[in-house]
Design a protein around this motif. Structure first.
Motif, PDB file in Angstrom:
ATOM      1  N   ARG A   1      38.522  56.112  31.838  1.00  0.00           N
ATOM      2  CA  ARG A   1      38.921  55.139  32.854  1.00  0.00           C
ATOM      3  C   ARG A   1      39.018  53.733  32.257  1.00  0.00           C
ATOM      4  NH1 ARG A   1      36.137  56.424  38.643  1.00  0.00           N
ATOM      5  NH2 ARG A   1      36.831  58.591  38.831  1.00  0.00           N
ATOM      6  N   ALA A   2      38.077  53.382  31.394  1.00  0.00           N
ATOM      7  CA  ALA A   2      38.125  52.058  30.763  1.00  0.00           C
ATOM      8  C   ALA A   2      39.392  51.921  29.921  1.00  0.00           C
ATOM      9  CB  ALA A   2      36.883  51.841  29.906  1.00  0.00           C
ATOM     10  N   ARG A   3      39.720  52.947  29.160  1.00  0.00           N
ATOM     11  CA  ARG A   3      40.947  52.910  28.346  1.00  0.00           C
ATOM     12  C   ARG A   3      42.196  52.850  29.221  1.00  0.00           C
ATOM     13  NH1 ARG A   3      38.113  56.503  25.427  1.00  0.00           N
ATOM     14  NH2 ARG A   3      37.331  55.654  23.486  1.00  0.00           N
ATOM     15  N   ASP A   4      42.202  53.617  30.305  1.00  0.00           N
ATOM     16  CA  ASP A   4      43.351  53.597  31.212  1.00  0.00           C
ATOM     17  C   ASP A   4      43.555  52.198  31.801  1.00  0.00           C
ATOM     18  OD1 ASP A   4      43.915  56.266  30.791  1.00  0.00           O
ATOM     19  OD2 ASP A   4      43.101  56.952  32.720  1.00  0.00           O
ATOM     20  N   LEU A   5      42.480  51.602  32.287  1.00  0.00           N
ATOM     21  CA  LEU A   5      42.603  50.245  32.843  1.00  0.00           C
ATOM     22  C   LEU A   5      43.064  49.256  31.781  1.00  0.00           C
ATOM     23  CD1 LEU A   5      39.595  49.827  35.308  1.00  0.00           C
ATOM     24  CD2 LEU A   5      42.028  49.718  35.836  1.00  0.00           C
ATOM     25  N   ALA A   6      42.554  49.390  30.577  1.00  0.00           N
ATOM     26  CA  ALA A   6      42.978  48.499  29.487  1.00  0.00           C
ATOM     27  C   ALA A   6      44.473  48.658  29.225  1.00  0.00           C
ATOM     28  CB  ALA A   6      42.171  48.788  28.222  1.00  0.00           C
ATOM     29  N   GLU A   7      44.959  49.873  29.226  1.00  0.00           N
ATOM     30  CA  GLU A   7      46.386  50.106  28.985  1.00  0.00           C
ATOM     31  C   GLU A   7      47.242  49.583  30.126  1.00  0.00           C
ATOM     32  OE1 GLU A   7      48.096  51.011  26.258  1.00  0.00           O
ATOM     33  OE2 GLU A   7      46.115  50.755  25.377  1.00  0.00           O
TER      34      GLU A   7
ATOM     35  N   LEU B   1      37.936  46.310  40.312  1.00  0.00           N
ATOM     36  CA  LEU B   1      38.504  47.271  39.358  1.00  0.00           C
ATOM     37  C   LEU B   1      37.486  47.774  38.344  1.00  0.00           C
ATOM     38  CD1 LEU B   1      41.951  45.661  38.692  1.00  0.00           C
ATOM     39  CD2 LEU B   1      41.443  47.734  39.959  1.00  0.00           C
ATOM     40  N   PHE B   2      36.576  46.925  37.946  1.00  0.00           N
ATOM     41  CA  PHE B   2      35.642  47.301  36.894  1.00  0.00           C
ATOM     42  C   PHE B   2      34.577  48.279  37.387  1.00  0.00           C
ATOM     43  CE2 PHE B   2      37.525  43.195  35.952  1.00  0.00           C
ATOM     44  CZ  PHE B   2      38.181  43.528  34.777  1.00  0.00           C
ATOM     45  N   ALA B   3      34.391  48.349  38.707  1.00  0.00           N
ATOM     46  CA  ALA B   3      33.465  49.342  39.270  1.00  0.00           C
ATOM     47  C   ALA B   3      34.023  50.751  39.145  1.00  0.00           C
ATOM     48  CB  ALA B   3      33.167  49.018  40.732  1.00  0.00           C
ATOM     49  N   TYR B   4      35.352  50.880  39.061  1.00  0.00           N
ATOM     50  CA  TYR B   4      35.946  52.207  38.903  1.00  0.00           C
ATOM     51  C   TYR B   4      35.628  52.819  37.543  1.00  0.00           C
ATOM     52  CZ  TYR B   4      38.490  50.916  43.080  1.00  0.00           C
ATOM     53  OH  TYR B   4      38.804  50.514  44.343  1.00  0.00           O
ATOM     54  N   VAL B   5      35.347  51.978  36.570  1.00  0.00           N
ATOM     55  CA  VAL B   5      35.004  52.486  35.237  1.00  0.00           C
ATOM     56  C   VAL B   5      33.672  53.231  35.297  1.00  0.00           C
ATOM     57  CG1 VAL B   5      34.409  51.833  32.867  1.00  0.00           C
ATOM     58  CG2 VAL B   5      36.314  50.696  34.033  1.00  0.00           C
TER      59      VAL B   5
ATOM     60  N   PRO C   1      31.982  57.250  37.780  1.00  0.00           N
ATOM     61  CA  PRO C   1      31.540  58.617  37.493  1.00  0.00           C
ATOM     62  C   PRO C   1      30.037  58.727  37.243  1.00  0.00           C
ATOM     63  CG  PRO C   1      33.543  58.146  36.288  1.00  0.00           C
ATOM     64  CD  PRO C   1      33.083  56.845  36.897  1.00  0.00           C
ATOM     65  N   ILE C   2      29.415  57.645  36.817  1.00  0.00           N
ATOM     66  CA  ILE C   2      27.966  57.657  36.597  1.00  0.00           C
ATOM     67  C   ILE C   2      27.226  57.163  37.830  1.00  0.00           C
ATOM     68  CG2 ILE C   2      26.077  56.585  35.283  1.00  0.00           C
ATOM     69  CD1 ILE C   2      27.913  56.652  32.836  1.00  0.00           C
ATOM     70  N   THR C   3      27.664  56.041  38.394  1.00  0.00           N
ATOM     71  CA  THR C   3      26.935  55.427  39.503  1.00  0.00           C
ATOM     72  C   THR C   3      27.252  56.050  40.862  1.00  0.00           C
ATOM     73  OG1 THR C   3      28.654  53.769  39.883  1.00  0.00           O
ATOM     74  CG2 THR C   3      26.883  53.197  38.319  1.00  0.00           C
ATOM     75  N   ARG C   4      28.395  56.714  40.939  1.00  0.00           N
ATOM     76  CA  ARG C   4      28.885  57.297  42.198  1.00  0.00           C
ATOM     77  C   ARG C   4      29.138  56.216  43.254  1.00  0.00           C
ATOM     78  NH1 ARG C   4      28.549  60.684  38.800  1.00  0.00           N
ATOM     79  NH2 ARG C   4      27.689  62.765  38.925  1.00  0.00           N
ATOM     80  N   ARG C   5      29.376  54.986  42.778  1.00  0.00           N
ATOM     81  CA  ARG C   5      29.635  53.872  43.691  1.00  0.00           C
ATOM     82  C   ARG C   5      30.858  53.099  43.224  1.00  0.00           C
ATOM     83  NH1 ARG C   5      24.579  50.501  43.174  1.00  0.00           N
ATOM     84  NH2 ARG C   5      24.354  51.739  41.335  1.00  0.00           N
ATOM     85  N   THR C   6      31.563  52.533  44.200  1.00  0.00           N
ATOM     86  CA  THR C   6      32.657  51.630  43.894  1.00  0.00           C
ATOM     87  C   THR C   6      32.366  50.299  44.573  1.00  0.00           C
ATOM     88  OG1 THR C   6      33.921  52.443  45.787  1.00  0.00           O
ATOM     89  CG2 THR C   6      34.379  53.460  43.646  1.00  0.00           C
ATOM     90  N   TYR C   7      33.236  49.377  44.388  1.00  0.00           N
ATOM     91  CA  TYR C   7      33.095  48.039  44.958  1.00  0.00           C
ATOM     92  C   TYR C   7      33.318  48.112  46.462  1.00  0.00           C
ATOM     93  CZ  TYR C   7      33.712  42.960  45.010  1.00  0.00           C
ATOM     94  OH  TYR C   7      33.571  41.619  45.230  1.00  0.00           O
ATOM     95  N   ARG C   8      32.462  47.493  47.208  1.00  0.00           N
ATOM     96  CA  ARG C   8      32.608  47.523  48.663  1.00  0.00           C
ATOM     97  C   ARG C   8      33.575  46.429  49.105  1.00  0.00           C
ATOM     98  NH1 ARG C   8      29.066  49.203  53.152  1.00  0.00           N
ATOM     99  NH2 ARG C   8      29.651  47.903  54.911  1.00  0.00           N
ATOM    100  N   THR C   9      34.623  46.816  49.806  1.00  0.00           N
ATOM    101  CA  THR C   9      35.603  45.844  50.282  1.00  0.00           C
ATOM    102  C   THR C   9      35.266  45.454  51.718  1.00  0.00           C
ATOM    103  OG1 THR C   9      37.079  47.640  50.921  1.00  0.00           O
ATOM    104  CG2 THR C   9      37.473  46.634  48.784  1.00  0.00           C
TER     105      THR C   9
END
Length: 178
Positions: free
Chosen positions: A24-30, A103-107, A110-118
């Motif tokens: 995911r980090a590589r995908d976002l970087a690309e 966006l950086f929470a998506y990286v 898979p470990i934290t099972r959490r995303t950014y709360r909007t």
């Protein structure tokens, strides 16, 4: 024997999560790299790209934490979390770059099972409807990202999420200006 099998399964799951975070980090970087060309804030995007590649390298090279023979499945290596925190900080300092902190929470999801709360924007009726639409589309894309295993689809979902969060940043700026 059950403990050993369970321990191996847990270790394998943690290793898979690390690989997914790196991907995911590589995908976002690309995705950012493709948007950086001609972008008015290219310098900020290049910093994000560097942080994402550093985090990806850390996820690839640092094994999941093991304590007393037990693999810890929800720990992010410091070598990966620090560059991601620096990217989040940079995103909040430079909203004009159009890259949301979310966006950086998506990286690490898979470990934290959490995303950014909007949170809903304090908006008038037409802007509030647009905000609800964007948050709904974000939630749907996030759900699809958690269940998707195809690398091409993962890349596309991350690109969609980047666009949706960017649209939401623009809407937020418009609401604040009103």
């Amino acid at each position: 024997m059950i403990t050993t099998t369970a321990a191996r399964r847990t270790a394998a799951t943690a290793a898979r999560s690390h690989r997914e975070c790196a991907a995911r980090a590589r995908d976002l970087a690309e995705i950012l790299r493709t948007r950086a060309f001609g972008h008015p804030h290219k310098d900020v995007l290049l910093v994000f790209i560097g942080h994402l590649y550093t985090a990806a390298e850390a996820f690839d090279t640092i094994a999941p934490l093991v304590m007393d023979g037990v693999t810890i499945t929800n720990a992010i290596p410091a070598e990966a979390s620090m560059p991601l925190l620096m990217a989040v900080s940079r995103a909040s300092e430079h909203p004009e770059a159009g890259i949301s902190e979310a966006l950086f929470a998506y990286v690490t999801a898979p470990i934290t099972r959490r995303t950014y709360r909007t949170e809903p924007l304090p908006a008038s009726d037409p802007s509030a409807r647009r905000d609800v639409e964007l948050r709904t589309r974000i939630a749907l894309a996030e759900h699809n990202l958690t269940t998707e295993t195809d690398p091409t689809t993962r890349y596309a979902l991350l690109a969609i999420l980047m666009q949706l969060h960017g649209d939401r940043l623009t809407l937020g700026a418009t609401v604040r200006a009103d």
